[in-house]
Design a protein around this motif. Structure first.
Motif, PDB file in Angstrom:
ATOM      1  N   TYR A   1       0.953  -0.871  -0.045  1.00 45.26           N
ATOM      2  CA  TYR A   1       0.112  -0.096   0.233  1.00 45.26           C
ATOM      3  C   TYR A   1       1.058   1.269   0.028  1.00 45.26           C
ATOM      4  N   ARG A   2       0.314   2.381  -0.377  1.00 46.67           N
ATOM      5  CA  ARG A   2       0.925   3.662  -0.546  1.00 46.67           C
ATOM      6  C   ARG A   2       0.040   4.708   0.143  1.00 46.67           C
ATOM      7  N   VAL A   3       0.803   5.416   1.006  1.00 44.71           N
ATOM      8  CA  VAL A   3      -0.080   6.734   1.509  1.00 44.71           C
ATOM      9  C   VAL A   3       0.517   7.972   1.029  1.00 44.71           C
ATOM     10  N   HIS A   4      -0.235   8.614   0.095  1.00 45.13           N
ATOM     11  CA  HIS A   4       0.305   9.861  -0.468  1.00 45.13           C
ATOM     12  C   HIS A   4       0.210  11.125   0.421  1.00 45.13           C
ATOM     13  N   TYR A   5       0.924  12.209   0.159  1.00 50.44           N
ATOM     14  CA  TYR A   5       0.739  13.515   0.980  1.00 50.44           C
ATOM     15  C   TYR A   5      -0.516  13.973   0.500  1.00 50.44           C
ATOM     16  N   SER A   6      -1.060  13.828  -0.754  1.00 53.15           N
ATOM     17  CA  SER A   6      -2.254  14.364  -1.132  1.00 53.15           C
ATOM     18  C   SER A   6      -2.629  13.823  -2.502  1.00 53.15           C
ATOM     19  N   ARG A   7      -3.936  14.107  -2.918  1.00 49.10           N
ATOM     20  CA  ARG A   7      -4.125  13.693  -4.420  1.00 49.10           C
ATOM     21  C   ARG A   7      -3.172  14.235  -5.536  1.00 49.10           C
ATOM     22  N   SER A   8      -2.814  15.453  -5.180  1.00 50.46           N
ATOM     23  CA  SER A   8      -1.795  16.249  -6.197  1.00 50.46           C
ATOM     24  C   SER A   8      -0.491  15.847  -5.778  1.00 50.46           C
ATOM     25  N   ASN A   9       0.132  16.032  -4.708  1.00 53.95           N
ATOM     26  CA  ASN A   9       1.402  15.599  -4.131  1.00 53.95           C
ATOM     27  C   ASN A   9       1.449  14.076  -3.900  1.00 53.95           C
ATOM     28  N   ARG A  10       2.273  13.258  -4.826  1.00 48.52           N
ATOM     29  CA  ARG A  10       2.223  12.019  -4.954  1.00 48.52           C
ATOM     30  C   ARG A  10       3.542  11.657  -4.009  1.00 48.52           C
ATOM     31  N   LEU A  11       3.947  12.407  -3.203  1.00 48.59           N
ATOM     32  CA  LEU A  11       5.144  12.060  -2.093  1.00 48.59           C
ATOM     33  C   LEU A  11       4.370  10.806  -1.246  1.00 48.59           C
ATOM     34  N   HIS A  12       5.101  10.078  -0.887  1.00 47.88           N
ATOM     35  CA  HIS A  12       4.359   8.793  -0.283  1.00 47.88           C
ATOM     36  C   HIS A  12       5.263   8.000   0.698  1.00 47.88           C
ATOM     37  N   VAL A  13       4.437   7.311   1.640  1.00 44.54           N
ATOM     38  CA  VAL A  13       4.995   6.253   2.337  1.00 44.54           C
ATOM     39  C   VAL A  13       4.485   4.994   2.025  1.00 44.54           C
ATOM     40  N   ASP A  14       5.525   3.977   1.762  1.00 44.11           N
ATOM     41  CA  ASP A  14       5.040   2.484   1.351  1.00 44.11           C
ATOM     42  C   ASP A  14       4.945   1.760   2.557  1.00 44.11           C
ATOM     43  N   LEU A  15       3.675   0.893   2.631  1.00 42.59           N
ATOM     44  CA  LEU A  15       3.438   0.103   3.713  1.00 42.59           C
ATOM     45  C   LEU A  15       3.485  -1.327   3.263  1.00 42.59           C
ATOM     46  N   TRP A  16       4.299  -2.255   3.533  1.00 44.97           N
ATOM     47  CA  TRP A  16       4.580  -3.466   3.392  1.00 44.97           C
ATOM     48  C   TRP A  16       4.029  -4.570   4.367  1.00 44.97           C
ATOM     49  N   PRO A  17       2.918  -5.186   3.783  1.00 44.15           N
ATOM     50  CA  PRO A  17       2.280  -6.317   4.642  1.00 44.15           C
ATOM     51  C   PRO A  17       3.296  -7.597   4.630  1.00 44.15           C
ATOM     52  N   PHE A  18       3.899  -7.898   5.909  1.00 38.99           N
ATOM     53  CA  PHE A  18       4.538  -9.210   5.897  1.00 38.99           C
ATOM     54  C   PHE A  18       3.842 -10.005   6.732  1.00 38.99           C
ATOM     55  N   TYR A  19       3.986 -11.482   6.732  1.00 40.20           N
ATOM     56  CA  TYR A  19       3.158 -12.548   7.671  1.00 40.20           C
ATOM     57  C   TYR A  19       4.574 -13.415   7.999  1.00 40.20           C
ATOM     58  N   PRO A  20       4.227 -14.251   9.066  1.00 30.07           N
ATOM     59  CA  PRO A  20       5.176 -15.273   9.553  1.00 30.07           C
ATOM     60  C   PRO A  20       4.963 -16.381   9.099  1.00 30.07           C
ATOM     61  N   ARG A  21       6.162 -17.117   8.488  1.00 28.91           N
ATOM     62  CA  ARG A  21       6.021 -18.391   8.233  1.00 28.91           C
ATOM     63  C   ARG A  21       7.054 -19.261   8.580  1.00 28.91           C
ATOM     64  N   GLY A  22       6.914 -20.053   9.628  1.00 31.46           N
ATOM     65  CA  GLY A  22       7.976 -20.968  10.627  1.00 31.46           C
ATOM     66  C   GLY A  22       9.104 -20.023  11.019  1.00 31.46           C
ATOM     67  N   GLY A  23       8.480 -18.870  11.777  1.00 29.75           N
ATOM     68  CA  GLY A  23       9.341 -18.206  12.347  1.00 29.75           C
ATOM     69  C   GLY A  23      10.187 -17.131  11.618  1.00 29.75           C
ATOM     70  N   VAL A  24       9.686 -16.859  10.156  1.00 28.83           N
ATOM     71  CA  VAL A  24      10.417 -15.922   9.492  1.00 28.83           C
ATOM     72  C   VAL A  24       9.276 -14.898   8.834  1.00 28.83           C
ATOM     73  N   MET A  25       9.673 -13.622   8.842  1.00 30.65           N
ATOM     74  CA  MET A  25       8.780 -12.872   8.199  1.00 30.65           C
ATOM     75  C   MET A  25       9.007 -12.679   6.595  1.00 30.65           C
ATOM     76  N   THR A  26       7.965 -12.941   5.949  1.00 32.51           N
ATOM     77  CA  THR A  26       8.081 -12.920   4.428  1.00 32.51           C
ATOM     78  C   THR A  26       7.017 -12.223   4.054  1.00 32.51           C
ATOM     79  N   LYS A  27       6.899 -11.930   2.623  1.00 37.30           N
ATOM     80  CA  LYS A  27       5.784 -11.305   2.203  1.00 37.30           C
ATOM     81  C   LYS A  27       5.662 -11.854   0.724  1.00 37.30           C
ATOM     82  N   ASP A  28       4.515 -11.512  -0.230  1.00 34.78           N
ATOM     83  CA  ASP A  28       4.287 -11.852  -1.477  1.00 34.78           C
ATOM     84  C   ASP A  28       4.857 -11.050  -2.431  1.00 34.78           C
ATOM     85  N   THR A  29       5.253 -10.169  -2.401  1.00 30.73           N
ATOM     86  CA  THR A  29       5.799  -8.975  -3.578  1.00 30.73           C
ATOM     87  C   THR A  29       7.425  -8.775  -3.317  1.00 30.73           C
TER      88      THR A  29
END
Length: 482
Positions: free
Chosen positions: A391-419
């Motif tokens: 996911y991304r959270v932009h400063y505004s609709r006009s200003n696309r400066l953003h923070v990325d939010l990466w969803p991780f999940y545990p698998r066998g004690g290791v944090m992984t993700k799908d992308t």
């Protein structure tokens, strides 16, 4: 031996050329023939009337009074003043807006032939001999003196120091010591050499004093302040509507000037004024290629972008904490927190979250359910990234400066993700780094971070990541190349 007509013509041409060269280089006793080079300017001062409004001005009175000295007077404007102003005889008009049927507006020396120019504010009255005294002060001054200022009216000029930080796009004003002014506060006549004025990239930009002081400071030019003052004309009070128009035009010009000069932050008298990107504008750099923003190649870090990133990071982490979402600083964000307690000037923000907590945050839940961007109550735009499962959270609709939010999940004690985007630091890690998460100062607030942040960063970036800063893509540009 007979000489043909063609040979005779060639011989005559060669003789004529040699005579011309001899004429141009010859010097006789006590002087010599005029130089064959173009003249560098004639003695004298040309008055330029640039800072005036089309409405409620004193242009005719100012032009007439200076033309009576007599000195050359030139009214400078984008277009002819409207309503029309009847200019006195001998006062010329220089139009700056290019037109296909006219020569380039700043072609020299067509408009200004004197060696010095004085930029005179609207409503100023002359003092016989004062322009010449300013000129003499300039020519007799120290080696770096390129500008002379004299006040208009009874209020003395305030001497200011002006420091420019080109890399940070910042201008800092402060009190100046006598004899060490880089700018002045107050209405002033400014005199400088004609060749210096027209060597500037923005010689006649408005507001004139600010434009000249900033460009002079970039070049290390000195400024001398004269105690003698020019009188100000007695004028009727400006109407409320006229004052409103003037203030709005002045702000518009100031913003345009700061954009052209590459300045986004002005610090003066303990206050900040921002002229860079905002929620209503686009961000000040385009799409990032090869993990290297354009401003990084130019060796500059836009402070308005850092400010927007700080605001966005604070807003996002606050929303996540309020919703009970487990998050932590990731990648360059964590590196900046450990190294600086702040965002790295050339980086953007990355935050990791537990995937199973996405539904706890109403903004993320709405985006995940609808697949459409959602604007929250404070104007930040939450959306699903097009590049993958994050996911991304932009400063505004006009200003696309953003923070990325990466969803991780545990698998066998290791944090992984799908992308995975192929970044060197984009790797799995033990969940033990998040048990527990710990608070850490970051960008003016407290955020959650992995425990043992140094070990986490060395797993992601390699040994010495904290002590050895480097740009995101050293193959494109290394930190030491600035």
């Amino acid at each position: 031996m007979r000489v043909t007509p063609c040979q005779a013509a060639a011989l005559a041409g060669a003789i004529g050329l040699n005579l011309l060269l001899l004429y141009c280089t010859w010097r006789g006793p006590g002087g010599g023939a005029p130089s064959c080079r173009p003249p560098r300017g004639v003695p004298g001062v040309t008055v330029l009337l640039r800072d005036f409004e089309d409405f409620e001005n004193d242009l005719m009175g100012t032009a007439r009074s200076f033309a009576s000295l007599p000195v050359p007077v030139l009214v400078v404007a984008e277009t002819a003043p409207y309503p029309p102003v009847p200019l006195p005889a001998g006062v010329d008009l220089l139009l700056l807006r290019p037109a296909a049927d006219r020569p380039p507006p700043l072609a020299r020396p067509a408009h200004v032939r004197t060696r010095h120019v004085a930029l005179v504010p609207d409503g100023t009255r002359p003092v016989p001999g004062l322009l010449e005294r300013m000129r003499d002060a300039l020519e007799e001054g120290a080696g770096d003196t390129r500008l002379v200022a004299a006040p208009v009216g009874s209020v003395p000029l305030r001497c200011l120091e002006l420091r420019l930080e080109a890399r940070a796009w910042t201008a800092r004003y402060g009190p100046g010591a006598p004899g060490l002014c880089r700018a002045v506060e107050g209405t002033a006549v400014l005199l400088l050499r004609t060749r210096d004025l027209f060597a500037l990239p923005f010689p006649l930009a408005r507001p004139v004093p600010t434009a000249l002081f900033v460009q002079a400071a970039f070049r290390g030019w000195g400024l001398r302040v004269m105690p003698a003052a020019f009188p100000a004309a007695r004028r009727p009070p400006v109407s409320p509507h006229g004052r409103w128009k003037a203030e709005n035009l002045a702000e518009t010009r100031r913003r345009r000037l700061m954009r052209d000069l590459g300045i986004t932050e002005v610090l003066a008298d303990g206050r900040e004024r921002w002229y860079g990107c905002s929620k209503e504008t686009a961000r000040c750099f385009g799409t990032v290629h090869a993990r290297t923003p354009q401003y990084l190649l130019a060796g500059r870090y836009p402070p308005c972008c850092l400010r927007a990133l700080r605001e966005t990071a604070r807003h996002v982490t606050g929303a996540l904490e309020a919703a009970g979402v487990r998050y932590w600083l990731e990648g360059g964000s964590l590196l900046g927190a450990v190294r600086l307690g702040d965002i790295i000037p050339w980086d953007y923000d990355v935050v990791g979250i537990y995937r199973e907590d996405v539904g706890k945050c109403r903004w993320l839940a709405r985006v995940a359910a609808a697949g459409e961007p959602v604007e929250d109550a404070e104007g930040f735009l939450w959306e699903k990234a097009a590049e993958g499962d994050f996911y991304r959270v932009h400063y505004s609709r006009s200003n696309r400066l953003h923070v990325d939010l990466w969803p991780f999940y545990p698998r066998g004690g290791v944090m992984t993700k799908d992308t995975w985007l192929g970044h060197p630091q984009d790797v799995e890690f033990p969940e033990s780094f998040l048990r527990p998460r710990v608070p850490m100062p970051f960008a003016g607030f407290t955020a959650m971070a992995p425990n043992n942040a140094r070990a986490f960063l060395e797993l992601k970036f390699g040994p010495g990541a904290v002590e050895n800063p480097e740009y995101p893509n050293p193959a494109v540009k290394r930190l030491g190349q600035d």
